[in-house]
Design a protein around this motif. Structure first.
Motif, PDB file in Angstrom:
ATOM      1  N   GLU A  40      47.804  47.055  33.710  1.00 40.00           N
ATOM      2  CA  GLU A  40      48.873  46.205  33.192  1.00 40.00           C
ATOM      3  C   GLU A  40      49.309  45.181  34.242  1.00 40.00           C
ATOM      4  N   ALA A  41      49.405  45.606  35.487  1.00 37.85           N
ATOM      5  CA  ALA A  41      49.790  44.681  36.558  1.00 37.85           C
ATOM      6  C   ALA A  41      48.734  43.601  36.764  1.00 37.85           C
ATOM      7  N   ASP A  42      47.473  43.991  36.734  1.00 36.90           N
ATOM      8  CA  ASP A  42      46.387  43.023  36.886  1.00 36.90           C
ATOM      9  C   ASP A  42      46.469  41.961  35.790  1.00 36.90           C
ATOM     10  N   LYS A  43      46.679  42.390  34.571  1.00 40.77           N
ATOM     11  CA  LYS A  43      46.764  41.459  33.441  1.00 40.77           C
ATOM     12  C   LYS A  43      48.003  40.576  33.550  1.00 40.77           C
ATOM     13  N   ALA A  44      49.135  41.134  33.966  1.00 42.80           N
ATOM     14  CA  ALA A  44      50.365  40.356  34.088  1.00 42.80           C
ATOM     15  C   ALA A  44      50.242  39.283  35.173  1.00 42.80           C
ATOM     16  N   VAL A  45      49.587  39.600  36.280  1.00 45.41           N
ATOM     17  CA  VAL A  45      49.372  38.605  37.336  1.00 45.41           C
ATOM     18  C   VAL A  45      48.453  37.500  36.827  1.00 45.41           C
ATOM     19  N   TYR A  46      47.394  37.866  36.130  1.00 44.88           N
ATOM     20  CA  TYR A  46      46.499  36.865  35.543  1.00 44.88           C
ATOM     21  C   TYR A  46      47.287  35.958  34.588  1.00 44.88           C
ATOM     22  N   HIS A  72      58.874  46.881  40.856  1.00 45.02           N
ATOM     23  CA  HIS A  72      60.054  47.644  41.226  1.00 45.02           C
ATOM     24  C   HIS A  72      59.942  49.112  40.876  1.00 45.02           C
ATOM     25  N   GLY A  73      58.754  49.525  40.521  1.00 42.79           N
ATOM     26  CA  GLY A  73      58.504  50.944  40.323  1.00 42.79           C
ATOM     27  C   GLY A  73      58.968  51.501  39.010  1.00 42.79           C
ATOM     28  N   SER A  74      59.360  50.640  38.062  1.00 44.71           N
ATOM     29  CA  SER A  74      59.716  51.163  36.761  1.00 44.71           C
ATOM     30  C   SER A  74      58.486  51.822  36.186  1.00 44.71           C
ATOM     31  N   ARG A  75      58.644  53.022  35.701  1.00 46.56           N
ATOM     32  CA  ARG A  75      57.486  53.714  35.164  1.00 46.56           C
ATOM     33  C   ARG A  75      57.043  53.007  33.891  1.00 46.56           C
ATOM     34  N   PHE A  76      55.777  53.214  33.558  1.00 43.42           N
ATOM     35  CA  PHE A  76      55.279  52.645  32.318  1.00 43.42           C
ATOM     36  C   PHE A  76      56.053  53.248  31.180  1.00 43.42           C
ATOM     37  N   VAL A  77      56.645  52.406  30.384  1.00 46.73           N
ATOM     38  CA  VAL A  77      57.387  52.893  29.230  1.00 46.73           C
ATOM     39  C   VAL A  77      56.528  52.612  28.022  1.00 46.73           C
ATOM     40  N   GLY A  78      55.877  53.578  27.554  1.00 49.76           N
ATOM     41  CA  GLY A  78      54.984  53.382  26.424  1.00 49.76           C
ATOM     42  C   GLY A  78      54.226  54.579  26.238  1.00 49.76           C
ATOM     43  N   PRO A 124      48.879  57.423  34.215  1.00 48.08           N
ATOM     44  CA  PRO A 124      49.880  56.363  34.341  1.00 48.08           C
ATOM     45  C   PRO A 124      49.618  55.391  35.483  1.00 48.08           C
ATOM     46  N   VAL A 125      49.065  55.865  36.592  1.00 48.86           N
ATOM     47  CA  VAL A 125      48.797  54.966  37.721  1.00 48.86           C
ATOM     48  C   VAL A 125      47.717  53.956  37.334  1.00 48.86           C
ATOM     49  N   LEU A 126      46.672  54.434  36.705  1.00 49.65           N
ATOM     50  CA  LEU A 126      45.608  53.541  36.267  1.00 49.65           C
ATOM     51  C   LEU A 126      46.105  52.559  35.206  1.00 49.65           C
TER      52      LEU A 126
END
Length: 109
Positions: free
Chosen positions: A72-78, A103-109, A65-67
């Motif tokens: 996902e964060a990298d792509k969202a910033v791009y 905000h630390g919401s866990r990956f929901v998926g 999940p961390v990876l």
């Protein structure tokens, strides 16, 4: 691919202007109930995609999940930078993902 589900959900709500630049029609904004349903659809779609990926012989993405969140964060910033420069009306979509991830919401998926 996981980020694409947010775009599909918001587009279906009519929250993204349609048409080429300069010829875009005004979109009607959906209410909070429909926005929640769209978010739930995106969550469901991410889960289904991960399950299908695993079934096709890939490693289960949710076991790291961390990876997964980092990618996902990298792509969202791009996407946020891209939308700010090219399609500012679409900027709320990646910014919502950045906000969720920050905000630390866990990956929901």
């Amino acid at each position: 691919m996981l980020r694409s589900f947010d775009y599909a959900a918001h587009h279906a709500l009519g929250e993204i202007p349609r048409g080429p630049p300069g010829e875009q029609t005004t979109a009607i904004r959906a209410g909070p109930r429909m926005a929640r349903r769209a978010s739930a659809w995106a969550v469901h779609s991410r889960r289904a995609f991960c399950a299908g990926y695993t079934a096709a012989g890939g490693q289960q993405p949710r076991t790291s999940p961390v990876l997964l969140r980092a990618f996902e964060a990298d792509k969202a910033v791009y996407e946020a930078l891209y939308e700010a420069r090219n399609r500012p009306d679409w900027l709320p979509i990646p910014l919502a993902a950045v906000r969720r991830l920050a905000h630390g919401s866990r990956f929901v998926g």
